[in-house]
Design an enzyme around this catalytic site. Structure first.
Site, PDB file in Angstrom:
ATOM      1  N   GLU A 173     -21.061 -12.911  46.376  1.00 17.95           N
ATOM      2  CA  GLU A 173     -20.076 -13.484  47.305  1.00 17.95           C
ATOM      3  C   GLU A 173     -20.771 -14.560  48.138  1.00 17.95           C
ATOM      4  O   GLU A 173     -21.366 -14.293  49.171  1.00 17.95           O
ATOM      5  CB  GLU A 173     -19.498 -12.385  48.208  1.00 17.95           C
ATOM      6  CG  GLU A 173     -18.353 -12.856  49.078  1.00 17.95           C
ATOM      7  CD  GLU A 173     -17.869 -11.791  50.043  1.00 17.95           C
ATOM      8  OE1 GLU A 173     -16.898 -12.070  50.765  1.00 17.95           O
ATOM      9  OE2 GLU A 173     -18.454 -10.689  50.089  1.00 17.95           O
TER      10      GLU A 173
ATOM     11  N   HIS B 125     -13.274 -17.115  51.183  1.00 11.79           N
ATOM     12  CA  HIS B 125     -13.953 -17.828  52.267  1.00 11.79           C
ATOM     13  C   HIS B 125     -13.716 -19.321  52.088  1.00 11.79           C
ATOM     14  O   HIS B 125     -14.655 -20.133  52.089  1.00 11.79           O
ATOM     15  CB  HIS B 125     -15.442 -17.486  52.288  1.00 11.79           C
ATOM     16  CG  HIS B 125     -15.712 -16.090  52.739  1.00 11.79           C
ATOM     17  ND1 HIS B 125     -15.845 -15.741  54.071  1.00 11.79           N
ATOM     18  CD2 HIS B 125     -15.829 -14.936  52.049  1.00 11.79           C
ATOM     19  CE1 HIS B 125     -16.052 -14.433  54.171  1.00 11.79           C
ATOM     20  NE2 HIS B 125     -16.034 -13.917  52.946  1.00 11.79           N
TER      21      HIS B 125
ATOM     22  N   HIS C  21     -10.541 -10.720  49.050  1.00 11.04           N
ATOM     23  CA  HIS C  21      -9.870 -10.137  50.231  1.00 11.04           C
ATOM     24  C   HIS C  21      -8.741 -11.031  50.774  1.00 11.04           C
ATOM     25  O   HIS C  21      -8.902 -11.754  51.737  1.00 11.04           O
ATOM     26  CB  HIS C  21     -10.837  -9.704  51.322  1.00 11.04           C
ATOM     27  CG  HIS C  21     -11.974 -10.623  51.659  1.00 11.04           C
ATOM     28  ND1 HIS C  21     -11.822 -11.950  51.957  1.00 11.04           N
ATOM     29  CD2 HIS C  21     -13.301 -10.366  51.765  1.00 11.04           C
ATOM     30  CE1 HIS C  21     -12.995 -12.473  52.246  1.00 11.04           C
ATOM     31  NE2 HIS C  21     -13.905 -11.530  52.130  1.00 11.04           N
TER      32      HIS C  21
ATOM     33  N   ASN D 280      -7.821 -12.614  54.408  1.00 10.46           N
ATOM     34  CA  ASN D 280      -9.018 -12.711  55.241  1.00 10.46           C
ATOM     35  C   ASN D 280      -9.919 -13.838  54.780  1.00 10.46           C
ATOM     36  O   ASN D 280     -10.184 -13.991  53.583  1.00 10.46           O
ATOM     37  CB  ASN D 280      -9.793 -11.390  55.229  1.00 10.46           C
ATOM     38  CG  ASN D 280      -8.998 -10.266  55.867  1.00 10.46           C
ATOM     39  OD1 ASN D 280      -8.582  -9.329  55.211  1.00 10.46           O
ATOM     40  ND2 ASN D 280      -8.756 -10.381  57.159  1.00 10.46           N
TER      41      ASN D 280
ATOM     42  N   ARG E 148       4.520 -26.002  55.729  1.00 12.93           N
ATOM     43  CA  ARG E 148       4.297 -27.260  55.008  1.00 12.93           C
ATOM     44  C   ARG E 148       3.006 -27.259  54.198  1.00 12.93           C
ATOM     45  O   ARG E 148       2.860 -28.060  53.284  1.00 12.93           O
ATOM     46  CB  ARG E 148       4.286 -28.448  55.992  1.00 12.93           C
ATOM     47  CG  ARG E 148       5.643 -28.688  56.640  1.00 12.93           C
ATOM     48  CD  ARG E 148       5.642 -29.952  57.496  1.00 12.93           C
ATOM     49  NE  ARG E 148       6.947 -30.189  58.063  1.00 12.93           N
ATOM     50  CZ  ARG E 148       7.369 -29.679  59.222  1.00 12.93           C
ATOM     51  NH1 ARG E 148       6.559 -28.908  59.933  1.00 12.93           N
ATOM     52  NH2 ARG E 148       8.582 -29.942  59.671  1.00 12.93           N
TER      53      ARG E 148
ATOM     54  N   GLY F   9      -5.605  -1.394  57.697  1.00 16.79           N
ATOM     55  CA  GLY F   9      -4.758  -1.560  58.866  1.00 16.79           C
ATOM     56  C   GLY F   9      -5.386  -2.422  59.944  1.00 16.79           C
ATOM     57  O   GLY F   9      -4.763  -2.639  60.996  1.00 16.79           O
TER      58      GLY F   9
ATOM     59  N   ASP G 256     -14.819  -3.446  50.602  1.00 13.73           N
ATOM     60  CA  ASP G 256     -15.706  -4.344  51.346  1.00 13.73           C
ATOM     61  C   ASP G 256     -16.662  -3.520  52.211  1.00 13.73           C
ATOM     62  O   ASP G 256     -17.027  -3.911  53.320  1.00 13.73           O
ATOM     63  CB  ASP G 256     -14.899  -5.319  52.200  1.00 13.73           C
ATOM     64  CG  ASP G 256     -15.687  -6.571  52.577  1.00 13.73           C
ATOM     65  OD1 ASP G 256     -16.729  -6.834  51.940  1.00 13.73           O
ATOM     66  OD2 ASP G 256     -15.280  -7.274  53.520  1.00 13.73           O
TER      67      ASP G 256
END
Length: 386
Positions: free
Chosen positions: A131, A197, A218, A221, A229, A251, A277
């Site tokens: 990642e 990201h 994810h 996030n 737009r 949550g 994660d």
């Protein structure tokens, strides 16, 4: 002793439907079939469970650590063993140890550890997830800004070479930092490319998906959001039928209303699936640890940097399933598919993982009637029991 084993005494979910008064047959580490309990072959070794349910083992494609080990801090074979064992107690039978943005030497060490884990057939290990570091500074999250950089030809070649050493390789990149031609080259080499990201607009993100990226890291996030737009990366994910998307269902990372809206909006062969994660705290009572020299604190169900930035999740897979079922309101069947079948499909490994059909690996979980993990099997071998 027979190589054929028959496990009965619990309801069985094969990934599509439920079987009552049935037995799961396994042989040589694979599923042979599901038969009526009365039809178990006489020569089979019998295991009788005290109720509950047998479900496919969970597949987690984003696991930064567990058992007190953070992969960035311990990119070794022993580190991978510890991480896999820690997550087995929560029902995960296949996972990708995930390396967060780091230096080239740490990336090289992680790839070498992954090769060693594959050679050693570490239970639960199915490959690596790298990642970063080719991410967006604007959407860096917990990734160290000094280590983030665009992908160059040497990086691309290193990843392609790594894929040849590993059973599976997933890489997360920002759509705006990696050229579509590089995404196509990675995909052609058998690497699963995920967009994450990323602060890219809808058109740039869509171009990355058209070039060969098939996943998003994810969902919601650390990515550009859905606007009226400018639909951003979120909009591109939801609008691309073939794209799969990981989801941190705790949550905290994503509001339940946003999760429900995304599930209603996502159509096609690509599905939203669960990831933890998780960091090093999983399976421990750790309250803090370090990443790239920065302290991450565990409190109130979350992991955060000192400035409040979320830094991974204090989550395991069975709790993610329970959240989707009890809070979001999905059927248990669908919540289980989000934890097993859909991530297996996203990685292209659903021939062996994510279900209990004939020929699949005999990797499964015994849940009690309260949906807590009682025992876990990987490739026909029990690796955890309460």
């Amino acid at each position: 002793m027979s190589d054929l084993q028959a496990i009965s005494g619990a309801r069985i979910f094969d990934g599509q439907g439920w079987h009552d008064d049935a037995a799961l047959l396994t042989e040589f580490g694979h599923v042979s079939g599901i038969v009526r309990a009365a039809d178990v072959p006489a020569h089979a070794e019998r295991v009788t469970l005290a109720g509950g349910m047998l479900v496919p083992g969970f597949v987690d494609l984003q696991v930064n650590g567990g058992g007190g080990v953070l992969f960035n801090n311990d990119p070794t074979l022993s580190g991978i063993r510890t991480i896999c064992a820690a997550h087995a107690q929560f029902g995960t039978t296949a996972l990708l140890p995930t390396l967060i943005t780091d230096t080239v030497p740490v990336n090289v060490a992680a790839i070498a550890a992954g090769k060693a884990a594959a050679d050693a057939a570490v239970p639960g290990f199915i490959g690596l997830h790298l990642e970063g570091p080719h991410l967006s500074l604007a959407r860096k999250g917990t990734h160290h800004p000094d280590l983030i950089r665009p992908m160059d030809a040497e990086d691309c070649a290193r990843l392609i070479a790594a894929r040849a050493e590993l059973p599976n390789l997933l890489v997360t990149v920002a759509a705006e930092t990696v050229e579509p031609a590089m995404i196509a080259a990675l995909q052609a080499a058998g690497i699963v490319v995920s967009i994450g990201h990323s602060d890219a607009g809808f058109d740039v993100a869509t171009a990355a998906f058209e070039a060969g990226a098939t996943m998003a890291t994810h969902l919601f996030n650390a990515m550009s959001q859905l606007g009226n737009r400018e639909p951003g990366v979120v909009g591109a994910v939801l609008a691309s039928p073939h794209v799969h998307a990981g989801l941190i269902a705790d949550g905290i990372h994503v509001h339940p209303a946003a999760i429900r809206a995304a599930l209603r909006a996502k159509h096609g062969t690509g599905h939203i699936f669960l990831v933890t994660d998780a960091m090093s705290q999983t399976g421990t009572d750790l309250t803090s640890f370090t990443l790239n020299g920065r302290t991450i604190t565990r409190a109130n169900g979350a992991l955060r940097l000192d400035d409040g930035t979320l830094a991974g999740a204090d989550l395991d897979m069975i709790n993610a399933v329970e959240f989707m079922h009890s809070t979001i309101g999905l059927t248990l069947d669908e919540a289980l598919r989000m934890a097993a079948l859909y991530p297996a499909e996203a990685m292209g490994i659903a021939d062996l993982h994510g279900h209990l059909g004939p020929g699949a690996l005999a990797s499964f979980v015994h849940l009690d009637d309260a949906r807590r993990v009682s025992a876990t099997w990987i490739s026909g071998r029990q690796v955890f029991q309460v």
